[in-house]
Design an enzyme around this catalytic site. Structure first.
Site, short mmCIF file in Angstrom:
data_model
loop_
_atom_site.label_atom_id
_atom_site.label_comp_id
_atom_site.label_asym_id
_atom_site.label_seq_id
_atom_site.Cartn_x
_atom_site.Cartn_y
_atom_site.Cartn_z
N HIS A 11 4.74 7.41 2.68
CA HIS A 11 5.49 6.16 2.61
C HIS A 11 4.82 5.20 1.65
O HIS A 11 3.65 5.36 1.30
CB HIS A 11 5.65 5.50 3.98
CG HIS A 11 4.39 4.87 4.51
ND1 HIS A 11 3.50 5.55 5.32
CD2 HIS A 11 3.88 3.61 4.38
CE1 HIS A 11 2.50 4.75 5.65
NE2 HIS A 11 2.71 3.56 5.08
N HIS A 40 0.61 -0.73 15.06
CA HIS A 40 -0.40 0.28 14.85
C HIS A 40 -1.68 -0.08 15.60
O HIS A 40 -2.02 -1.28 15.72
CB HIS A 40 -0.77 0.38 13.36
CG HIS A 40 0.29 0.93 12.49
ND1 HIS A 40 0.93 2.13 12.75
CD2 HIS A 40 0.82 0.47 11.32
CE1 HIS A 40 1.80 2.38 11.77
NE2 HIS A 40 1.76 1.39 10.91
N HIS A 72 0.84 -1.20 0.00
CA HIS A 72 0.00 0.00 0.00
C HIS A 72 0.88 1.25 0.00
O HIS A 72 2.10 1.15 0.13
CB HIS A 72 -0.93 0.02 1.22
CG HIS A 72 -0.21 0.14 2.54
ND1 HIS A 72 0.14 -0.95 3.29
CD2 HIS A 72 0.24 1.21 3.24
CE1 HIS A 72 0.75 -0.56 4.38
NE2 HIS A 72 0.83 0.76 4.38
N HIS A 106 -6.15 -1.77 4.18
CA HIS A 106 -6.02 -0.60 3.31
C HIS A 106 -5.13 -0.91 2.11
O HIS A 106 -4.11 -1.57 2.22
CB HIS A 106 -5.50 0.62 4.06
CG HIS A 106 -4.14 0.49 4.68
ND1 HIS A 106 -3.70 -0.64 5.33
CD2 HIS A 106 -3.11 1.37 4.75
CE1 HIS A 106 -2.48 -0.46 5.78
NE2 HIS A 106 -2.08 0.75 5.43
N GLU A 139 8.10 1.24 4.48
CA GLU A 139 7.57 0.51 5.63
C GLU A 139 7.61 -0.98 5.32
O GLU A 139 7.31 -1.40 4.19
CB GLU A 139 6.13 0.91 5.92
CG GLU A 139 5.49 0.15 7.09
CD GLU A 139 4.01 0.41 7.25
OE1 GLU A 139 3.47 0.13 8.33
OE2 GLU A 139 3.36 0.88 6.27
N TYR A 151 9.20 1.72 10.17
CA TYR A 151 9.36 2.75 9.15
C TYR A 151 10.84 3.11 9.03
O TYR A 151 11.54 3.21 10.04
CB TYR A 151 8.56 4.00 9.49
CG TYR A 151 7.07 3.83 9.37
CD1 TYR A 151 6.42 3.97 8.16
CD2 TYR A 151 6.30 3.53 10.50
CE1 TYR A 151 5.05 3.82 8.06
CE2 TYR A 151 4.93 3.38 10.41
CZ TYR A 151 4.31 3.53 9.18
OH TYR A 151 2.95 3.37 9.09
#
Length: 317
Positions: free
Chosen positions: A220, A252, A150, A206, A271, A261
């Site tokens: 990112h 997260h 993503h 996502h 990431e 990261y």
């Protein structure tokens, strides 16, 4: 019908040799091609299309464009009309305009980021093949990432001036490209300002995300790993290669993923990400985070935001 998943991202790099070392030997991407303009094409070992990352030599870092793959060529006709009807200028490009791809659509999101849609890309197959495959290929380098997962794009946000490109981009993705809003952060005096969103077309939490900031840019782009121990190993690989780590390893709250990261040699943030988190089913209720819990949503363990995490990023065009 419509968008299936992220197809590739094209980023600018300052030093191609350093960038290639980073993406091949630290992340473990496989070299796919190089063109006459010096662009390098790479992919993860678990990907079957020819490439998912394009490195472009430049004197500044940042994103050139991001591309998503649609299910069929006929979908491009439908989506072209929907994009135009929304009031966004869209160009149809001939096969080959995107290297090794069929015809494509090119347009700018309301946030200003350049996006392509395409249905066909040269098929090369997974590094483990598709018949009686091993769980991973021999000879993997570095973190051995599976695939491009993503991207998170920064959008101009200034509520005092009535500017909220996060909300505008999110609305476009939902209404035109049929993305589902999975999570959001609401802020402001009345708790109704959409300052960050996560959207999906696949079943992952996502496939793209938007976060508000002072200017449009690339925050990112992320690569998938199997599990937490793989994320920890990727941190070891980064330390061995003196890669600048930004945050992590940690978890997260938003998406529930485990993460680290870090920056490529040009300053583009990467990431490594693991954990499906949840299935983004069409009828799943939107998860909302309030302004007072943003820190916990981004970095669940500490609940504290690193200021540089939201203010340091590269250009998005």
């Amino acid at each position: 019908m419509g968008v299936m998943r992220i197809g590739h991202i094209n980023v600018r790099v300052l030093d191609m040799d350093a960038a290639v070392h980073h993406y091949e030997n630290v992340l473990g991407l496989l070299r796919a091609d190089q063109d006459e303009d010096g662009n390098i094409y790479l992919r993860g070992w678990d990907e079957w299309d020819k490439y998912s990352v394009i490195l472009t030599p430049s004197d500044r870092a940042g994103m050139v464009h991001i591309a998503y793959k649609v299910e069929s060529d006929a979908d491009l006709d439908t989506l072209r009309q929907r994009i135009a009807d929304y009031g966004v200028e869209v160009d149809e490009l001939e096969p080959g305009a995107l290297r090794d791809c069929g015809r494509s659509l090119r347009f700018h999101l309301p946030s200003g980021h350049l996006m392509y849609l395409y249905a066909e890309k040269t098929f090369v197959g997974k590094a483990v093949a598709s018949t009686n495959p091993d769980p991973w290929p021999d000879g993997l380098k570095g973190a051995g990432v599976h695939w491009l997962d993503h991207a998170l794009l920064m959008c101009e946000l200034d509520p005092e001036k009535g500017v909220n490109k996060v909300a505008e981009a999110t609305r476009f993705m939902e209404e035109v490209l049929d993305f589902k809003l999975t999570e959001q952060v609401l802020a402001g005096p009345d708790g109704d300002v959409q300052v960050a969103t996560w959207l999906a077309r696949s079943s992952t939490p996502h496939d793209i995300a938007f976060v508000g900031g002072p200017r449009m840019g690339l925050h990112h782009f992320a690569f998938f790993l199997d599990e937490w121990s793989d994320v920890l190993k990727s941190a070891d690989v980064m330390a061995k290669n003196t890669v600048k780590i930004d945050v992590g390893p940690t978890r997260h709250g938003i998406t529930r993923g485990a993460t680290i990261y870090f920056f490529d040699p040009s300053g583009n943030r990467n990431e490594t990400f693991c954990g499906l988190g949840y299935l983004a089913q069409p009828d799943m209720p939107v998860i909302t985070w309030t302004e007072d819990q943003i820190g916990r949503g981004i970095f669940y363990h500490t609940g504290e935001l690193n200021e540089a995490f939201t203010t340091v990023y590269t250009d998005g065009v």
